[in-house]
Design an enzyme around this catalytic site. Structure first.
Site, PDB file in Angstrom:
ATOM      1  N   ASP A  83      59.267  28.542  56.829  1.00 30.48           N
ATOM      2  CA  ASP A  83      59.937  27.287  56.967  1.00 30.48           C
ATOM      3  C   ASP A  83      60.203  27.041  58.430  1.00 30.48           C
ATOM      4  O   ASP A  83      60.658  27.910  59.139  1.00 30.48           O
ATOM      5  CB  ASP A  83      61.328  27.411  56.149  1.00 30.48           C
ATOM      6  CG  ASP A  83      62.030  26.013  56.152  1.00 30.48           C
ATOM      7  OD1 ASP A  83      61.412  25.091  56.197  1.00 30.48           O
ATOM      8  OD2 ASP A  83      63.295  26.150  55.768  1.00 30.48           O
ATOM      9  N   HIS A  84      59.786  25.761  58.765  1.00 28.87           N
ATOM     10  CA  HIS A  84      60.064  25.435  60.151  1.00 28.87           C
ATOM     11  C   HIS A  84      59.272  26.266  61.196  1.00 28.87           C
ATOM     12  O   HIS A  84      60.358  26.827  62.169  1.00 28.87           O
ATOM     13  CB  HIS A  84      61.643  25.109  60.409  1.00 28.87           C
ATOM     14  CG  HIS A  84      62.043  23.520  59.802  1.00 28.87           C
ATOM     15  ND1 HIS A  84      61.549  22.398  60.192  1.00 28.87           N
ATOM     16  CD2 HIS A  84      62.760  23.684  58.715  1.00 28.87           C
ATOM     17  CE1 HIS A  84      62.248  21.673  59.420  1.00 28.87           C
ATOM     18  NE2 HIS A  84      62.914  22.310  58.566  1.00 28.87           N
ATOM     19  N   ASP A 105      56.183  23.000  62.322  1.00 29.49           N
ATOM     20  CA  ASP A 105      57.205  21.756  62.609  1.00 29.49           C
ATOM     21  C   ASP A 105      56.708  21.349  64.121  1.00 29.49           C
ATOM     22  O   ASP A 105      57.416  21.694  65.026  1.00 29.49           O
ATOM     23  CB  ASP A 105      58.565  22.022  62.304  1.00 29.49           C
ATOM     24  CG  ASP A 105      59.340  20.852  62.672  1.00 29.49           C
ATOM     25  OD1 ASP A 105      58.821  19.953  63.207  1.00 29.49           O
ATOM     26  OD2 ASP A 105      60.545  20.933  62.471  1.00 29.49           O
ATOM     27  N   HIS A 189      69.311  17.931  57.555  1.00 26.54           N
ATOM     28  CA  HIS A 189      69.647  19.401  57.272  1.00 26.54           C
ATOM     29  C   HIS A 189      71.157  19.504  57.093  1.00 26.54           C
ATOM     30  O   HIS A 189      71.709  18.846  57.731  1.00 26.54           O
ATOM     31  CB  HIS A 189      69.007  20.155  58.105  1.00 26.54           C
ATOM     32  CG  HIS A 189      67.765  20.335  58.078  1.00 26.54           C
ATOM     33  ND1 HIS A 189      66.837  19.977  59.357  1.00 26.54           N
ATOM     34  CD2 HIS A 189      66.723  20.681  57.189  1.00 26.54           C
ATOM     35  CE1 HIS A 189      65.421  19.765  58.823  1.00 26.54           C
ATOM     36  NE2 HIS A 189      65.534  20.338  57.756  1.00 26.54           N
ATOM     37  N   GLY A 224      65.909  18.799  53.699  1.00 28.98           N
ATOM     38  CA  GLY A 224      67.381  18.497  53.720  1.00 28.98           C
ATOM     39  C   GLY A 224      67.709  17.977  52.188  1.00 28.98           C
ATOM     40  O   GLY A 224      68.542  16.794  52.175  1.00 28.98           O
ATOM     41  N   SER A 226      69.642  19.057  49.332  1.00 21.72           N
ATOM     42  CA  SER A 226      70.583  19.672  48.556  1.00 21.72           C
ATOM     43  C   SER A 226      71.342  18.556  48.123  1.00 21.72           C
ATOM     44  O   SER A 226      71.469  17.667  48.980  1.00 21.72           O
ATOM     45  CB  SER A 226      71.292  20.897  49.390  1.00 21.72           C
ATOM     46  OG  SER A 226      70.787  21.988  49.415  1.00 21.72           O
ATOM     47  N   THR A 269      71.173  24.655  51.279  1.00 22.28           N
ATOM     48  CA  THR A 269      72.915  24.392  51.191  1.00 22.28           C
ATOM     49  C   THR A 269      73.460  24.623  49.896  1.00 22.28           C
ATOM     50  O   THR A 269      74.774  25.277  49.783  1.00 22.28           O
ATOM     51  CB  THR A 269      73.241  22.638  51.738  1.00 22.28           C
ATOM     52  OG1 THR A 269      72.652  22.779  52.911  1.00 22.28           O
ATOM     53  CG2 THR A 269      74.759  22.561  51.807  1.00 22.28           C
TER      54      THR A 269
END
Ligand SMILES: [Zn+2]
Length: 350
Positions: A83-84, A105, A189, A224, A226, A269
């Site tokens: 991720d990222h 990213d 995020h 982002g 959630s 999250t």
């Protein structure tokens, strides 16, 4: 079953018209929670680790745990995703470990904070694509800048400052050949996404639709995402937590995205809240307990419930055994022959 390519998971999701949740992991209990949910709902799985997670758990511990998950669940396809990634080196190290997918990213510079130029983003992402596709590994890029900060990564802000421009998204896809593309459509995020109840038009749907129409072969990714449900916040606050009131992305908005080309949905999250609430509850109700299993077990169960629910809501439930996973080497052949090429000019004729 060996770890499978994320590209194949997303291609299958596109065929079936559903989305696949990508859940972040840092430790064994989180991995187990995801696998329990996948088993229960018969779902394909994307597990992802941020740079922060790789540092926290140490690369090898985390990767061996994922391998154990694959070995123990031979009938569930699992893709392991970085991720990222902030640089070519980060992505390369994940691929060397055995990750089957990476996110480069390049929307931010290597510091993970400062927005980069379009050309810088294209250049570093193209380099990762060349390296990854040769090895059959999937690449997710990002165009536009997401709001908020996650694991120290992010430009901050509300998520509405740098909405993706569809023309740029098309040029980016053409020049990089990414398999999947994270676009900024108003999400951010972290837990504090919106400071009032969203009114049902949280996402920039017109932007999403425009991009999907012009890039039908590039899988769109929502970061982002959630939902930060009230009941999870309530458990944390009831047992001594102090979360400020906040709202996430409503599930119906995500489902609207899935109907318009979103195939990967990043969720972290909600799982963090579920885990923390469950642990706080044990601490508050039975302060005499001190065996970590007494609170890690309910924490794992609480996360499993959230993940299983999202798997149902995103539509991936029931699709765990639809297809035979292809070895990574087969994917590499597909990239080489052009069969997996997503660039608008190349994919148009297929
Ligand atoms: Zn993200």
């Amino acid at each position: 079953m060996p770890l499978v390519s994320m590209r194949q998971l997303l291609d299958e999701a596109a065929k079936g018209g559903y989305g696949v949740g990508a859940f972040n992991v840092n430790d064994m209990e989180q991995i187990q929670a995801i696998m329990m949910a996948a088993k229960e709902t018969n779902s394909p799985v994307i597990v992802q680790a941020s740079r922060g997670a790789r540092q926290f758990a140490e690369d090898l511990y985390l990767f061996r745990l994922i391998q154990a998950a694959a070995e123990l669940n031979p009938d569930i396809p699992i893709a392991m995703h970085q991720d990222h990634g902030n640089s070519f080196e980060t992505c390369k190290s994940a691929i060397e470990l055995g990750y089957t997918s990476v996110m480069m990213d390049g929307s931010l510079k290597e510091d993970g904070k400062t927005p980069s130029t379009f050309d810088e983003n294209v250049e570093v992402t193209r380099r990762v694509v060349d390296y990854a596709h040769e090895r059959g590994v999937t690449v997710e890029g990002e165009i536009g800048v997401l709001g908020g900060v996650e694991d120290g990564h992010g430009a901050g802000g509300s998520g509405l400052e740098h909405i993706t421009d569809p023309d740029q998204a098309v040029e980016f896809a053409e020049r990089t050949g990414v398999d999947a593309l994270a676009i900024a459509i108003g999400t951010s995020h972290g837990a504090y996404k919106f400071n009032k109840k969203p009114d049902g038009s949280v996402l920039k749907m017109d932007v999403l639709i425009a991009i999907h129409k012009r890039l039908p072969h590039t899988h769109l990714v929502m970061h982002g995402s959630s939902s930060v449900p009230q009941d999870l916040q309530d458990v944390v606050n009831k047992y001594g937590g102090k979360l400020n009131p906040t709202w996430g992305v409503p599930v119906e908005e995500i489902q609207l995205g899935i109907r318009n080309g979103v195939r990967k949905i990043n969720v972290d999250t909600d799982n963090r809240l579920a885990i923390t609430g469950a642990i706080r509850k044990v601490f508050a109700e039975t302060p005499e307990k001190f065996d970590p299993r007494d609170y890690l077990k309910p924490a794992r169960e609480a996360m499993k419930k959230v993940v299983a629910l999202r798997m149902q809501q995103f539509g991936q439930a029931g699709h765990g055994k639809d297809y035979t996973p292809l070895p990574i080497a087969k994917m590499a052949e597909g990239y080489k022959s052009g069969a997996l090429d997503t660039r608008p000019s190349m994919a148009a004729g297929r």
